[in-house]
Design a protein around this motif. Structure first.
Motif, PDB file in Angstrom:
ATOM      1  N   LYS A 254      84.532  22.949  38.130  1.00 37.72           N
ATOM      2  CA  LYS A 254      85.037  22.675  39.473  1.00 37.72           C
ATOM      3  C   LYS A 254      84.752  23.836  40.423  1.00 37.72           C
ATOM      4  O   LYS A 254      84.376  23.624  41.582  1.00 37.72           O
ATOM      5  CB  LYS A 254      86.538  22.383  39.413  1.00 37.72           C
ATOM      6  CG  LYS A 254      86.858  21.025  38.805  1.00 37.72           C
ATOM      7  CD  LYS A 254      88.336  20.695  38.884  1.00 37.72           C
ATOM      8  CE  LYS A 254      89.142  21.477  37.875  1.00 37.72           C
ATOM      9  NZ  LYS A 254      90.558  21.025  37.820  1.00 37.72           N
ATOM     10  N   THR A 255      84.898  25.051  39.931  1.00 28.38           N
ATOM     11  CA  THR A 255      84.640  26.228  40.776  1.00 28.38           C
ATOM     12  C   THR A 255      83.169  26.329  41.145  1.00 28.38           C
ATOM     13  O   THR A 255      82.814  26.589  42.305  1.00 28.38           O
ATOM     14  CB  THR A 255      85.082  27.514  40.048  1.00 28.38           C
ATOM     15  OG1 THR A 255      86.494  27.443  39.788  1.00 28.38           O
ATOM     16  CG2 THR A 255      84.792  28.748  40.890  1.00 28.38           C
ATOM     17  N   LYS A 390      88.055  14.411  44.826  1.00 33.86           N
ATOM     18  CA  LYS A 390      88.969  14.842  45.884  1.00 33.86           C
ATOM     19  C   LYS A 390      88.810  16.329  46.168  1.00 33.86           C
ATOM     20  O   LYS A 390      88.761  16.753  47.327  1.00 33.86           O
ATOM     21  CB  LYS A 390      90.414  14.537  45.482  1.00 33.86           C
ATOM     22  CG  LYS A 390      91.428  14.823  46.568  1.00 33.86           C
ATOM     23  CD  LYS A 390      92.825  14.378  46.137  1.00 33.86           C
ATOM     24  CE  LYS A 390      93.840  14.639  47.256  1.00 33.86           C
ATOM     25  NZ  LYS A 390      95.206  14.194  46.856  1.00 33.86           N
ATOM     26  N   THR A 391      88.685  17.133  45.114  1.00 32.59           N
ATOM     27  CA  THR A 391      88.493  18.569  45.283  1.00 32.59           C
ATOM     28  C   THR A 391      87.151  18.870  45.931  1.00 32.59           C
ATOM     29  O   THR A 391      87.041  19.720  46.819  1.00 32.59           O
ATOM     30  CB  THR A 391      88.582  19.277  43.912  1.00 32.59           C
ATOM     31  OG1 THR A 391      89.876  19.038  43.350  1.00 32.59           O
ATOM     32  CG2 THR A 391      88.358  20.773  44.053  1.00 32.59           C
ATOM     33  N   ALA A 392      86.108  18.164  45.496  1.00 29.93           N
ATOM     34  CA  ALA A 392      84.766  18.408  46.030  1.00 29.93           C
ATOM     35  C   ALA A 392      84.669  18.042  47.500  1.00 29.93           C
ATOM     36  O   ALA A 392      83.986  18.715  48.281  1.00 29.93           O
ATOM     37  CB  ALA A 392      83.744  17.610  45.225  1.00 29.93           C
ATOM     38  N   ALA A 393      85.344  16.962  47.909  1.00 30.25           N
ATOM     39  CA  ALA A 393      85.233  16.487  49.290  1.00 30.25           C
ATOM     40  C   ALA A 393      86.084  17.294  50.262  1.00 30.25           C
ATOM     41  O   ALA A 393      85.848  17.233  51.478  1.00 30.25           O
ATOM     42  CB  ALA A 393      85.625  15.013  49.360  1.00 30.25           C
ATOM     43  N   ALA A 394      87.052  18.048  49.760  1.00 31.03           N
ATOM     44  CA  ALA A 394      87.981  18.758  50.652  1.00 31.03           C
ATOM     45  C   ALA A 394      87.283  19.683  51.643  1.00 31.03           C
ATOM     46  O   ALA A 394      87.543  19.605  52.852  1.00 31.03           O
ATOM     47  CB  ALA A 394      89.016  19.515  49.825  1.00 31.03           C
ATOM     48  N   PRO A 395      86.370  20.598  51.203  1.00 29.94           N
ATOM     49  CA  PRO A 395      85.718  21.474  52.180  1.00 29.94           C
ATOM     50  C   PRO A 395      84.810  20.733  53.153  1.00 29.94           C
ATOM     51  O   PRO A 395      84.550  21.215  54.256  1.00 29.94           O
ATOM     52  CB  PRO A 395      84.918  22.447  51.308  1.00 29.94           C
ATOM     53  CG  PRO A 395      84.752  21.765  49.997  1.00 29.94           C
ATOM     54  CD  PRO A 395      85.974  20.921  49.832  1.00 29.94           C
TER      55      PRO A 395
END
Length: 523
Positions: A254-255, A390-395
């Motif tokens: 993820k990072t 969801k994490t990937a799309a946040a930025p």
């Protein structure tokens, strides 16, 4: 865009169960001419037949052939340094941008996009301009540029991601082909999206021990490099490409992915499309997940996250037995009762025991508990996919850039009483601005394609734009699919709310050019 020609649960939990009386159990679980640049020797492509008007007026907004020829000649002369041609070429590029924009405003089809992969020789003088011109000539006002597919379309000199750059030749260290595409595409009136693989990180990512620790593993100890989709498949642009899926619960994965997304966002594309938001599809019988060992949840971090969902010791023990053994038996229930006599029922997040479970016989309660464990592990697998996206799309969304999810319309469905499509692609729970269903059905007509899109629309929230991706070619049927015109006409007649469509892919429409571009060696 993975395809069979190419290219995710928890699946919406309510509605997934074969029996409605079981729905309560898991609600709440887991919250035209050739290049003239050096290195190309492509024969001229056939010129389209010119329509009568001098500007595009049809639904597809294609540029008249006479103007296409004029632009080609001016571009080639401009590339050789002729100042007059340079001025005239800039003028006709601007004119065609305005022509297509005005045509799209009048057409039912407001956006017509195309998918493309770029190659090192596209950095040659005039090469990128040629590609984009060809797209505008066919009425495209959007382009989806492959930006990450196991390699990154980023300059090698400033590539701080975990992946190698697409451009590695001498003299291209600082070349930013993505930024150039965005600039030159916009000059031609096109919106430029970055198209990125997601959970498919590519095999090069796993060359280090740290990378190997992120790989998704199933209950048979297989990784996706050697299992699922046969490890190798026909990639989206027609080239052979290997695949390697990571565990969506891996913090390192993820990072690393967040880093490459931020690098892309810094270049300010008009949108970012996430592809391969799923697990691999197995071959033959393994295309259906029907037992826990079929699931890609055996990586260390995935198992830890699942274990943390237990709410008592019986729950912890049974979850571990279910994973380790690939199932449980009545003897397992008896053993955990002896180990933890003070606990009535095994508990984990989302589970509501039966009212009489404490007094039921083992034979009576066993199928209920076993079913609940199966649903828990399915939900866990799918929740990892949802969370990763969801994490990937946040930025992306923080910068007010459009986000889009690419998916198979049928990849979130149950098969029979217990089975599920092994891709476990819960697209009905994706929350990106756009949904891009790959409507690739093959029935030699547009009917089945329309049906796929209709199903997606039935799930789409009011604020989500549905942009179907169609496979095929202009003017002719391809592999069980009618021409693009026939497909689009069928969509327009049956689903008039659809106003944007994409075509897969530039390589299919320009196969000779794509061959030369992909095989070319920079000098």
């Amino acid at each position: 865009m993975n395809c069979k020609l190419h290219k995710n649960l928890p699946i919406s939990l309510v509605g997934w169960y074969p029996h409605k009386w079981h729905q309560k159990l898991l609600v709440g679980v887991l919250t035209t001419t050739s290049f003239t640049a050096p290195g190309y020797a492509v024969p001229p492509s056939p010129v389209q037949k010119a329509p009568t008007p001098t500007a595009p007026s049809n639904d597809y907004c294609q540029i008249p052939a006479a103007e296409v020829n004029t632009k080609n000649v001016l571009r080639q002369a401009a590339q050789k340094g002729d100042r007059t041609s340079q001025t005239k070429y800039a003028e006709i590029v601007k004119k065609h941008a305005n022509d297509v924009t005005q045509c799209r405003q009048k057409s039912w089809l407001k956006n017509q996009a195309i998918w493309v992969r770029l190659y090192p020789c596209d950095t040659n003088p005039g090469a990128l301009e040629e590609i984009l011109d060809r797209m505008v000539n066919k009425g495209y006002n959007q382009v989806y540029v492959a930006t990450f597919y196991g390699k990154a379309l980023l300059p090698r000199s400033s590539n701080r991601t975990a992946w190698n750059s697409v451009l590695t030749s001498r003299g291209t260290d600082k070349t930013d082909l993505l930024a150039d595409s965005i600039q030159k595409g916009r000059e031609r009136g096109m919106k430029v999206y970055a198209w990125m693989y997601s959970l498919n990180f590519g095999p090069e990512y796993a060359v280090t021990p740290e990378g190997q620790s992120t790989i998704a593993i199933n209950g048979r100890g297989e990784t996706t490099l050697f299992a699922g989709e046969e490890g190798f498949q026909k990639a989206t642009d027609g080239n052979t490409s290997s695949v390697l899926f990571v565990d969506p619960y891996s913090n390192k994965a993820k990072t690393d992915y967040e880093q490459i997304v931020r690098e892309v966002v810094n270049r300010k594309p008009d949108g970012l499309l996430f592809d391969y938001i799923r697990f691999p599809r197995g071959q033959g019988g393994q295309s259906i997940a029907s037992q826990v060992k079929d699931l890609w949840i055996y990586g260390d971090e995935s198992r830890k996250t699942l274990a943390a969902l237990a709410q008592n010791q019986k729950g912890t023990d049974l979850i571990d037995r279910f994973l380790t053994k690939g199932g449980i038996t009545i003897n397992d229930l008896k053993e955990v009762d002896k180990l933890y006599p003070n606990e009535v029922s095994p508990l984990w997040q989302g589970r509501t025991p039966l009212d009489a479970e404490g007094t039921m016989s083992y034979e009576e309660k066993f199928p209920w508990i076993e079913w609940d464990l199966w649903q828990l592990t399915l939900a866990h697998a799918s929740q990892g996919v949802v969370n990763f996206l969801k994490t990937a799309a946040a930025p992306v969304e923080q910068q007010r850039i459009r986000s889009g999810a690419v998916f198979f319309p049928e990849a979130n469905q149950p098969v029979g009483r217990r089975g599920y499509d092994s891709r476990l692609q819960p697209w009905d729970r994706f929350t990106t601005n756009e949904w891009h269903p790959m409507a690739y059905a093959t029935c030699n007509r547009s009917n089945c394609i329309v049906d796929q899109i209709r199903r997606v629309l039935s799930f789409a929230p009011a604020n989500t734009d549905v942009v179907p991706a169609l496979a095929g070619n202009w003017g002719r049927a391809t592999e069980g699919r009618p021409s693009l015109e026939v497909q689009m006409d069928g969509i327009h007649r049956n689903l008039p709310q659809i106003r944007s469509i994409s075509h897969f892919a530039f390589s299919w429409q320009e196969p000779e050019l794509d061959y030369y571009r992909s095989s070319c060696q920079l000098k």
